[in-house]
Design an enzyme around this catalytic site. Structure first.
Site, short mmCIF file in Angstrom:
data_model
loop_
_atom_site.label_atom_id
_atom_site.label_comp_id
_atom_site.label_asym_id
_atom_site.label_seq_id
_atom_site.Cartn_x
_atom_site.Cartn_y
_atom_site.Cartn_z
N LYS A 36 0.83 -1.20 0.00
CA LYS A 36 0.00 0.00 0.00
C LYS A 36 0.87 1.26 0.00
O LYS A 36 2.05 1.25 0.36
CB LYS A 36 -0.94 0.00 1.21
CG LYS A 36 -2.05 -1.05 1.13
CD LYS A 36 -3.14 -0.64 0.18
CE LYS A 36 -4.29 -1.63 0.07
NZ LYS A 36 -5.21 -1.57 1.20
N ARG A 81 -4.16 -10.01 3.44
CA ARG A 81 -4.33 -9.98 1.98
C ARG A 81 -3.01 -9.51 1.37
O ARG A 81 -2.54 -8.40 1.67
CB ARG A 81 -5.47 -9.03 1.63
CG ARG A 81 -5.86 -8.97 0.16
CD ARG A 81 -7.11 -8.10 0.03
NE ARG A 81 -7.60 -8.02 -1.35
CZ ARG A 81 -7.23 -7.09 -2.22
NH1 ARG A 81 -6.36 -6.15 -1.87
NH2 ARG A 81 -7.72 -7.08 -3.45
#
Length: 296
Positions: A232, A266
């Protein structure tokens, strides 16, 4: 070792063909995006054969779960429901025929969710935060699990610039508790609900870092918590690294999430994540070493 162990609603769950005990187990969810504009793989798995091969490779590398997406979260070119169906459903059908790995489909559309469940998906991963009650009602009528993710964009995929929070973890926790209660009121059993605080989704880097520090406040809600931290922007901006060089930061965020109560992670790089997760489980006393020859 000090770590946070939340009281989880129905920690022993059967999801599809797999059994999980989230009181002492972490599921590794691999990401396969059938999109031409994914922020990470830039279309590497857009072709159908490439997407199916990537799913099966992730399962062979130890992933418990595969999350298949056909539409990016953020703003961009419109993807119609028909296009999303064409991207996602053939992958679900091919993987279901070849593997018992848990399949989730990342969608906010009830029509896509219905087709995905019919094709063999076990989980609907709604990154819109349950903006459509019909989606919850659909899941309630099936055997599927529902992931409810915190996000602010309404409708989905619209810009939400410069988000502001007075209490980021408190507001996210309140949102997730409220949306989970709404799902239950629409018929989704609590034992089929999973929550995701949505790291970086309508949040800046400082928001997400605070969320990481206070993730135990989210996991304390009591539903199994999914931490979607892989590659991210908060990792890239913190470490000044592009997407392809964020693996060490990703693994640090994964471990920090687990010790604060996350039970599903994830990830893009499955072998590295599986090693980090399984070692963390062993340190926490949940998993025996594969062997113990050293100084034995």
């Amino acid at each position: 070792m000090s770590f946070f162990e939340p009281e989880i609603v129905s920690p022993k769950r059967r999801i599809g063909a797999r059994e999980f005990d989230f009181s002492r187990q972490v599921a590794v969810m691999a990401i396969v995006n059938r999109t031409p504009d994914s922020f990470f793989d830039r279309g590497r798995t857009f072709a159908l054969r490439a997407a199916v091969d990537a799913v099966l490779a992730a399962a062979a590398d130890g992933a418990d779960w595969i999350d298949i997406g056909g539409v990016p979260f953020g703003p961009g070119p419109e993807v119609t429901e028909a296009e999303e169906l064409d991207r996602v459903i053939p992958v679900v059908e091919a993987v279901r025929a070849a593997s018992d790995v848990v399949i989730s489909v990342d969608t906010y559309r009830t029509g896509v969710a219905r087709a995905a469940i019919d094709a063999g998906a076990d989980v609907i991963n709604d990154t819109s935060g349950l903006q459509d009650d019909a989606l919850a009602s659909l899941v309630a009528e099936s055997a599927a699990h529902l992931v409810i993710t915190h996000s602010l964009a309404s409708p989905p995929r619209t810009p939400h610039p410069r988000p502001v929070y007075r209490d980021v973890a408190g507001e996210i926790g309140g949102f997730l508790a409220d949306r989970a209660a709404r799902a239950v009121s629409l018929g989704v059993p609590p034992e089929r609900i999973i929550i995701d605080p949505g790291h970086d989704l309508n949040k800046n880097t400082r928001h997400t870092l605070e969320l990481c520090r206070r993730l135990h406040e989210i996991t304390a809600i009591g539903y199994p918590t999914l931490a979607a931290v892989s590659n991210k922007d908060f990792i890239g901006e913190t470490l000044d690294l592009p997407a392809g060089l964020r693996l060490p930061g990703t693994l640090a965020a994964v471990v920090l999430s687990i010790v604060q109560g996350a039970r599903i992670v994830r990830v893009h790089d499955v072998p590295a994540a599986v090693s980090a997760v399984r070692l963390t489980e062993a340190v926490l006393g949940w998993r025996e070493p594969a062997y113990t020859r050293h100084n034995a």
